[in-house]
Scaffold this motif. Structure first.
Motif, mmCIF file in Angstrom:
data_model
loop_
_atom_site.group_PDB
_atom_site.id
_atom_site.type_symbol
_atom_site.label_atom_id
_atom_site.label_comp_id
_atom_site.label_asym_id
_atom_site.label_seq_id
_atom_site.Cartn_x
_atom_site.Cartn_y
_atom_site.Cartn_z
ATOM 1 N N GLU A 102 99.749 6.249 61.410
ATOM 2 C CA GLU A 102 99.018 4.971 61.433
ATOM 3 C C GLU A 102 97.552 5.210 61.793
ATOM 4 N N GLN A 103 97.292 6.174 62.664
ATOM 5 C CA GLN A 103 95.927 6.497 63.057
ATOM 6 C C GLN A 103 95.146 7.032 61.861
ATOM 7 N N ASP A 104 95.783 7.875 61.035
ATOM 8 C CA ASP A 104 95.109 8.397 59.848
ATOM 9 C C ASP A 104 94.916 7.306 58.799
ATOM 10 N N LYS A 105 95.855 6.388 58.689
ATOM 11 C CA LYS A 105 95.675 5.273 57.754
ATOM 12 C C LYS A 105 94.434 4.456 58.135
ATOM 13 N N GLU A 106 94.181 4.324 59.443
ATOM 14 C CA GLU A 106 92.991 3.593 59.894
ATOM 15 C C GLU A 106 91.719 4.326 59.494
ATOM 16 N N THR A 107 91.674 5.639 59.686
ATOM 17 C CA THR A 107 90.450 6.383 59.342
ATOM 18 C C THR A 107 90.276 6.539 57.838
ATOM 19 N N GLY A 159 90.922 4.124 55.770
ATOM 20 C CA GLY A 159 90.292 2.841 55.442
ATOM 21 C C GLY A 159 90.872 2.142 54.217
#
Length: 191
Positions: free
Chosen positions: A178-183, A185
């Motif tokens: 989920e953290q990588d999905k945020e970065t 974008g």
């Protein structure tokens, strides 16, 4: 069969379509693989999250694991094929631990032994490689995805996928946290 000719009749593995390919946009030029945690001969799968440095034209893989069962004390069973190794830290954003052993003997999953229990990890949850055993910060935040299946070897490069829609999360060869999905974008849409 003619003498001296040997036929290899095993079929090649066909990769699954993981996203709406019409929506994909590849960046021009490649990026050198600069990731000491991946051994020569290992493959970086399609749509693996990448941390690209444009100044040096290098790429690291943003490594993650997907739990296939709820965590059991310090034992975590994960999807096969992850690129993690002993000594790496895993995290959820609030909790973490260090990988102390990896057992790849089961055909359906790999078993990680952790230095501490990361309470509350459920089946299907994705943990990321963290900077420290506290598990709070992502070590290599993803900013692109890998376009094609690439073997790490001398001179190997990856092509960065700069946009893709309708990415089928459940079919991914390498999980995306989920953290990588945020970065990553809004250029990437996971379904």
């Amino acid at each position: 069969m003619p003498a001296g000719i040997k036929y290899d009749l095993k079929g090649q593995d066909v990769e699954k379509e993981l996203y709406n390919v019409k929506s994909g946009y590849r960046l021009a030029g490649g990026f050198n693989i600069n990731d000491e945690d991946i051994a020569d001969g290992q493959y970086i799968p399609v749509l693996a999250p990448l941390s690209i440095d444009f100044k040096t034209r290098t790429a690291k893989v943003a490594k993650s694991v997907k739990a296939v069962e709820n965590i059991d004390n310090t034992t975590l069973k994960v999807q096969k094929g992850s690129l993690v190794k002993k000594g790496m830290h895993l995290g959820t954003g609030s909790k973490g631990a260090t990988i102390t052993a990896i057992d790849t003997s089961n055909a359906n999953y790999d078993t990680l032994t952790l230095s501490a229990t990361i309470t509350g990890v459920k089946t299907g949850e994705v943990l990321f490689e963290a900077k420290a055993d506290t598990g709070k910060d992502v070590k290599n935040p993803a900013n692109f995805l890998n376009y094609a299946h690439v073997k790490k070897e001398a001179g190997a490069t990856v092509t960065a996928l700069g946009q893709a829609y309708e990415i089928q999360t459940e079919k991914l060869y390498a999980p995306v946290s989920e953290q990588d999905k945020e970065t990553l974008g809004a250029r990437f849409m996971f379904i």
